[in-house]
Design a protein around this motif. Structure first.
Motif, PDB file in Angstrom:
ATOM      1  N   PRO A 210      -6.958  -6.635  -0.942  1.00  0.00           N
ATOM      2  CA  PRO A 210      -5.861  -5.860  -0.348  1.00  0.00           C
ATOM      3  C   PRO A 210      -6.319  -4.917   0.771  1.00  0.00           C
ATOM      4  N   HIS A 287      -5.229 -21.741   1.721  1.00  0.00           N
ATOM      5  CA  HIS A 287      -4.272 -21.400   0.658  1.00  0.00           C
ATOM      6  C   HIS A 287      -4.543 -22.253  -0.578  1.00  0.00           C
ATOM      7  N   VAL A 291      -5.865 -20.578  -4.154  1.00  0.00           N
ATOM      8  CA  VAL A 291      -5.151 -20.753  -5.420  1.00  0.00           C
ATOM      9  C   VAL A 291      -6.058 -21.454  -6.436  1.00  0.00           C
ATOM     10  N   GLN A 592      -4.140   5.106  -6.584  1.00  0.00           N
ATOM     11  CA  GLN A 592      -3.970   3.756  -7.131  1.00  0.00           C
ATOM     12  C   GLN A 592      -4.247   3.732  -8.633  1.00  0.00           C
TER      13      GLN A 592
ATOM     14  N   ASP B 209      -1.172 -16.003 -15.892  1.00  0.00           N
ATOM     15  CA  ASP B 209      -1.266 -17.319 -15.275  1.00  0.00           C
ATOM     16  C   ASP B 209      -2.417 -18.159 -15.845  1.00  0.00           C
ATOM     17  N   HIS B 287       1.440 -22.937  -2.533  1.00  0.00           N
ATOM     18  CA  HIS B 287       0.154 -22.279  -2.263  1.00  0.00           C
ATOM     19  C   HIS B 287       0.343 -21.176  -1.225  1.00  0.00           C
ATOM     20  N   ASP B 288       1.100 -21.495  -0.204  1.00  0.00           N
ATOM     21  CA  ASP B 288       1.390 -20.535   0.848  1.00  0.00           C
ATOM     22  C   ASP B 288       2.069 -19.298   0.252  1.00  0.00           C
ATOM     23  N   GLU B 290       2.194 -18.344  -2.916  1.00  0.00           N
ATOM     24  CA  GLU B 290       1.369 -17.669  -3.930  1.00  0.00           C
ATOM     25  C   GLU B 290       0.392 -16.704  -3.266  1.00  0.00           C
ATOM     26  N   VAL B 291      -0.202 -17.150  -2.166  1.00  0.00           N
ATOM     27  CA  VAL B 291      -1.141 -16.283  -1.443  1.00  0.00           C
ATOM     28  C   VAL B 291      -0.384 -15.125  -0.799  1.00  0.00           C
ATOM     29  N   SER B 295      -1.111 -11.398  -2.233  1.00  0.00           N
ATOM     30  CA  SER B 295      -1.784 -10.353  -1.461  1.00  0.00           C
ATOM     31  C   SER B 295      -0.834  -9.182  -1.208  1.00  0.00           C
ATOM     32  N   ALA B 298      -0.961  -7.095  -4.402  1.00  0.00           N
ATOM     33  CA  ALA B 298      -2.217  -6.385  -4.656  1.00  0.00           C
ATOM     34  C   ALA B 298      -2.313  -5.073  -3.883  1.00  0.00           C
ATOM     35  N   ARG B 299      -1.479  -4.906  -2.860  1.00  0.00           N
ATOM     36  CA  ARG B 299      -1.594  -3.696  -2.040  1.00  0.00           C
ATOM     37  C   ARG B 299      -1.179  -2.428  -2.786  1.00  0.00           C
ATOM     38  N   SER B 300      -0.241  -2.520  -3.699  1.00  0.00           N
ATOM     39  CA  SER B 300       0.139  -1.338  -4.484  1.00  0.00           C
ATOM     40  C   SER B 300       0.901  -1.762  -5.728  1.00  0.00           C
ATOM     41  N   GLU B 301       0.971  -0.829  -6.679  1.00  0.00           N
ATOM     42  CA  GLU B 301       1.655  -1.111  -7.934  1.00  0.00           C
ATOM     43  C   GLU B 301       3.135  -1.432  -7.692  1.00  0.00           C
ATOM     44  N   ARG B 471       6.938 -12.669  13.287  1.00  0.00           N
ATOM     45  CA  ARG B 471       6.954 -11.326  12.699  1.00  0.00           C
ATOM     46  C   ARG B 471       7.955 -10.408  13.408  1.00  0.00           C
TER      47      ARG B 471
END
Lengths: 696, 696
Positions: A210, A287, A291, A592, B209, B287-288, B290-291, B295, B298-301, B471
């Motif tokens: 992250p 990717h 996974v 965190q 998982d 897969h795309d 899931e990644v 991610s 994972a950056r924050s709760e 974006r």
């Protein structure tokens, strides 16, 4: 046999946008050759005098990690510093079920405790010779590309072999300016390299995936090795002295390291190929692997240890390519590029001696089209994406060595040239552990993607699968091959063709099965690359004529000098300061809730009170870096080490394509922070003393 | 608007291999229709008498979760049990920054504390009517597919509308046997559904998982809701009584639930399409995602909380498709299928009345080819993979409602028929929170994959991107749309065409931009699906004639009855016992050092001493289930609840294609374990009492 460049596994991109505008030197752009440093620019802009002695000292203090990173000598006794993530490959390789050096770190309190790495090779650049004329003389301009390729391979191999025989140094002919120049690089090699110190990965890579490519950061991304010669620490004339004060705001700094690859000279067509085909393919594959490795790792702690380095490298590359693709999908970027290209063409058109260059773009377009048609197959069966794991590539190396070595040196596939023999053997006979389960998983996955991309009914796919499912076939191959044993590899390697043929090793037989097609598609790609090289050489000639040679070539994982200022930046209206401190680390962990990957190693919790929390930890500068620069020293005017590069921020992910000093920053660990951590957290006073013996 | 089926987001596969062999009933195969249960088989093989009363009671005690799962009534006061992972979608929707019900669980100690779900709809099947004749009469055999499709849509809509008007019940015409039969299903609907109890996700989905689809398992995957009518708990005539003893080894059990989709009647061509195109595309997309979601999480709760359900669903589907692809890549599977197909063709060829069926396979091949050519575009712009997030699909619904509603009911796109109006409004006006950052991320990702798959230069892609990068475009759209407000959605929905046109909402305008092409490609796919349906109907007819109708159709997310034995199995020479206990849970946690996702919730650590560790926790049976069956009751001969389905083991992942009782097993939580946990871990004695009021 990891040939990727940390921290950025750059594909190949980037454009020196400013390079055809008159006021080139408006920013601190450039990955400069040591034999073509911008002395005038440095003098005028920064009042700095880059003397020959200064340059030689920095060059010979710089170290290349052949596993894909940079480093530097930091004591007269062969001590080498790099990043934890550069050293991690070596750390991983001597771990086992009971030892996890990547995760837990390591400290040799005595020389005796220093651990010899299994296959780590360090290179130090001793000198550079311009061999452009000799190469060009051997490769006549009117040769068709296939012949030109053979001729170029022959002259390159001859130059390298002669140099090796004469000097005993590793000798590589390096292609610069996408084919505009050829230089011979001679390296001193160190193959006895021992681990001295590594912190826990949890502080080296604090914040994990992250926080990767983010700033502010709090990473102690360092690792120390020692180069040995004749079983004794190497005695060095050139190494970097330590700066106890370290980097200060606004200060001029230099970065001497090995940027892996940039693509700033790519044409519009090449960039479109990157946008439409290459990056999407690469991301799809990453990717898939992320996974695969992620779910394998989650099954148990031991799985996690086995796959950790692979997974890190995949996630890291994925983030890089994501950033690059997003950059290139901004239509303004390609519009500007298109404009610049048109302008250069117009200027060339107007000069009789440069007129030829105008057709070069068209030749690149044609070659690119052929590459596009063959790239997928090439990646799958020659680069090896359709197989995966170590064992297939080992099998292929053994198969090909037997076929290539009897040929004259100049006619071999490049990686089997005499000049690279030692490095190849060093890799091939590595004692790196091989895990059956992981090999099977990767091979089955590779075979599945082979079926996906070539088509299940494709004759080659059917031959490869041999009437089995990918999983069944992978299990059979991995359990059947003898190549897991270094002894077996050695025997076949030395036994030559007859031994290899007699072995009937299933993995070698698989490599044999695809070899004709793999070589054929490689030939197509190499021929087209050669065409592009010739065309780029013409464009480069035009560029030199119009702009002078005061320019730097795209990165090639050879030594370069960058420079810049220690400097914060603005983001979303917020000022991001030039440095972080230990205090910031503890704040981030608290925010965190100390949850992975933001948990602190126990040692950092216990020793908090001992630390001066105001000590600088990480800092940023405008130096022009890219993947492969990881571990590069950041030095001041006096060539003293003020920090060590370990990453770029998220805005820097388009630097493969173009440099900008607006928000893009190089991230480094501060030299003060390193000392404070070594002394107060790791009780590594002896190591800190060795670093600062001659420090200011 | 989650239309996926938990636990398996089945694509569509599977083959009733045994179905053309004489001794069909050799295994406990079958997802049987309630109006065509294998009474004879049950009687002969298991000595069980499936009476009308027994069947009606079980049918009316079974509940469908429209969000994609199953459940059952378990008290006369409207109490409904399902899986935590079925209820999680509802739990997620009333969470916020300060409340994480998915993670932390919930218990309403009083009726007043029961929390009303934002958009959860439950359906109970009241009766089934065979309407095959009426449908076939309206769709003449010689109609070209495009007209046949329109005719079929018209007669279906008319039947549904008539039934709704007459009975007030939700009325759906269901296609069975891939087109061999049409039945009208009438459901009682509950839209006031309140949350009663959920455990922590950490015990519901223990092992996360990595352990998903594995066995032995230790998951308390349960969740309780209560159905309300007129603001009071629904008073029920039919609900399942609790079995305190629960499932015993070797016992005959039944599963009554809503298997989502199987593909056991697919032809070889359809299976090859699945292998070569559909599954690889689906996996690439998963897969795309899931990644992307991994991610982001994972950056924050808080990010983790926002994306948790999406991420779970993606990982779950990925595992399913991986298993399916591996199964179908085993050449023996398709070889057998090919043989069976050839045999059926030969048998049909020999009978004058079935001869026509022989050409059906050829027609399926042709249709499949056209589908293959259009599927990618269809998935991207009609299914919505090229957009991603909630806002685009909301915008499209509003746009299309305005266009479709003025049309006669029979001519509308199916989802805008009168019969579905209430359910559509219930979804569209859901108060489910929408997160700008996550919407932007998903939309940018969708737009990037649109450019990848259709080609960046494609005119539609250029129109959609409007001169911006994905974006930039996503940011502009998400920040510009008003559709985040339920009020705004309602106004436009009710305002009709003129209001929608006047709004100039950027997201609606985007939907408008692609609508013509989206409708066009949908028409192609639907027409070809219709062709396949007609062909399958012919094959089904042949199959009925040759094998009798004593067979079950592929799953369709409608109520089915499966049966089987509680039974362990062998794996790699090891005996896997039929059940696990609480003791096993604690052993697993200790083995994994209590590290995520193997950490125990604090309550489970504290209460360990209070628990009888020999209590059965999870168990397996041979019942034939698939995704959508999650939450289905497992009942004994007396229709008492002995457990609740929550998963299948890894060997069951090819069940979409074919049933096997060798190693494939359905996983359930044991009724004893549920009571023990409610009383001893959650102090939920009142709930346990309600469950066991009439228990044996």
């Amino acid at each position: 046999m990891n040939t990727s460049f940390t921290f950025k596994d750059s594909l190949s991109l980037a454009v020196c946008l400013i390079s055809i505008l008159p006021n080139f030197a408006q920013a601190d752009e450039g990955m400069w050759l040591f034999n073509n440093t911008p002395r005038k620019l440095l003098k005028e802009k920064h009042g700095f005098d880059a003397t020959d002695a200064w340059l030689e000292h920095v060059q010979k203090s710089s170290v290349r990690f052949n596993s894909g990173g940079s480093g530097e000598f930091v004591s007269e006794d062969g001590l080498v510093m790099s990043n934890h993530h550069v050293g991690a490959d070596a750390l991983q390789k001597f771990g086992d079920k009971d030892h996890n050096y990547v995760r837990d770190g390591f400290y040799a309190r005595t020389r005796e405790e220093e651990k010899r790495c299994l296959d780590l090779e360090l290179n130090v650049l001793m000198n550079i010779e311009d061999v452009t004329e000799r190469v060009n003389a051997a490769v006549k301009a009117d040769l068709p590309p296939a012949e030109a390729f053979v001729a170029r391979r022959a002259v390159t191999a001859a130059i390298e072999k002669e140099s090796l025989d004469k000097t005993g140094l590793r000798s590589d002919v390096v292609t610069l300016y996408q084919g505009g120049a050829y230089h011979l690089y001679r390296f001193k090699k160190y193959t006895d390299v021992r681990l001295v110190f590594a912190p826990e990965q949890q502080i080296a890579f604090y914040g994990g995936d992250p926080d990767n490519f983010e700033y502010p950061r709090f990473d102690l991304d360092i690792c120390f090795f020692r180069a040995y010669e004749n079983d004794k620490p190497a005695k060095l004339q050139h190494y970097l002295k330590w700066s106890k004060a370290g980097a200060a705001d606004g200060e001029l700094i230099f970065v001497s390291g090995h940027p892996g690859r940039t693509s700033r000279l790519f044409t519009v067509t090449e960039l479109e190929y990157l946008r439409d085909t290459r990056l999407p393919y690469a991301l799809e594959r990453l990717h898939d692997l992320e996974v695969l490795l992620g779910s394998y790792s989650a099954r148990s702690e031991e799985n996690g240890r086995r796959a950790k380095e692979d997974l890190f490298s995949v996630q890291n590359s994925r983030k890089v390519f994501d950033g690059e693709l997003a950059g290139i999908l901004d239509p303004h970027f390609l519009d500007r590029k298109r404009m610049n290209e048109a302008r250069l063409k117009t200027l060339a058109q107007e000069r009789a001696d440069l007129k030829d260059a105008v057709s070069a773009w068209q030749r690149i377009d044609t070659a690119q089209k052929l590459i596009a048609e063959n790239a997928r197959k090439y990646n799958l069966i020659e680069v090896g994406h359709g197989f995966g794991g170590h064992l297939f590539s080992t099998a292929r190396t053994i198969l090909r060595v037997a076929e290539e070595r009897p040929k004259p040196n100049a006619e071999r596939l490049r990686e089997f040239g005499e000049a690279g023999r030692e490095s190849l053997e060093f890799q091939l006979f590595s004692e790196e552990p091989i895990y059956d389960d992981l090999e099977q998983l990767k091979l089955a996955n590779g075979l599945t993607s082979l079926a996906k991309h070539l088509g299940y009914a494709h004759a080659l796919v059917q031959k490869i699968l041999a009437g089995k499912s990918p999983r069944q076939r992978a299990t059979e191959l991995v359990s059947g091959t003898k190549l897991k044993s270094v002894e077996a590899r050695k025997k076949l390697y030395e036994g030559g063709q007859s031994a290899v043929d007699a072995a009937r090793d299933p993995m070698i037989e698989l490599a044999r099965l695809v070899d004709a097609e793999a070589r054929a598609v490689r030939k197509i790609i190499e021929t087209q690359d050669e065409t592009k090289k010739q065309a780029h050489a013409q464009i480069a000639k035009a560029r030199f004529a119009l702009e002078g040679t005061s320019n730097y070539p795209d990165a090639t994982f050879t030594l370069r000098l960058a420079f810049g200022l220690v400097k914060g930046y603005e983001e979303g209206g917020e000022k991001i300061p030039f440095q972080t401190t230990f205090a910031g680390l503890y704040t981030r962990a608290a925010e965190q809730k100390n949850k992975p990957p933001f948990d602190l190693p126990p040692r950092w919790v216990e020793r908090k009170d001992k630390l001066d929390l105001n000590t600088p930890f990480n800092f940023v500068s405008t130096a022009d870096i890219i993947g492969g620069n990881s571990g590069s020293p950041v030095i001041n005017r006096n060539a003293e080490l003020v920090g060590i590069i370990f990453d770029g921020n998220i805005q820097s992910l388009t630097e493969d394509l173009m440099y900008s000093d607006e928000q893009s920053r190089a991230l480094a660990v501060h030299s003060q922070g390193i000392l404070e951590a070594l002394r107060k957290v790791y009780d590594a006073g002896a190591l800190a003393d060795e670093l600062t013996r001659k420090a200011n």
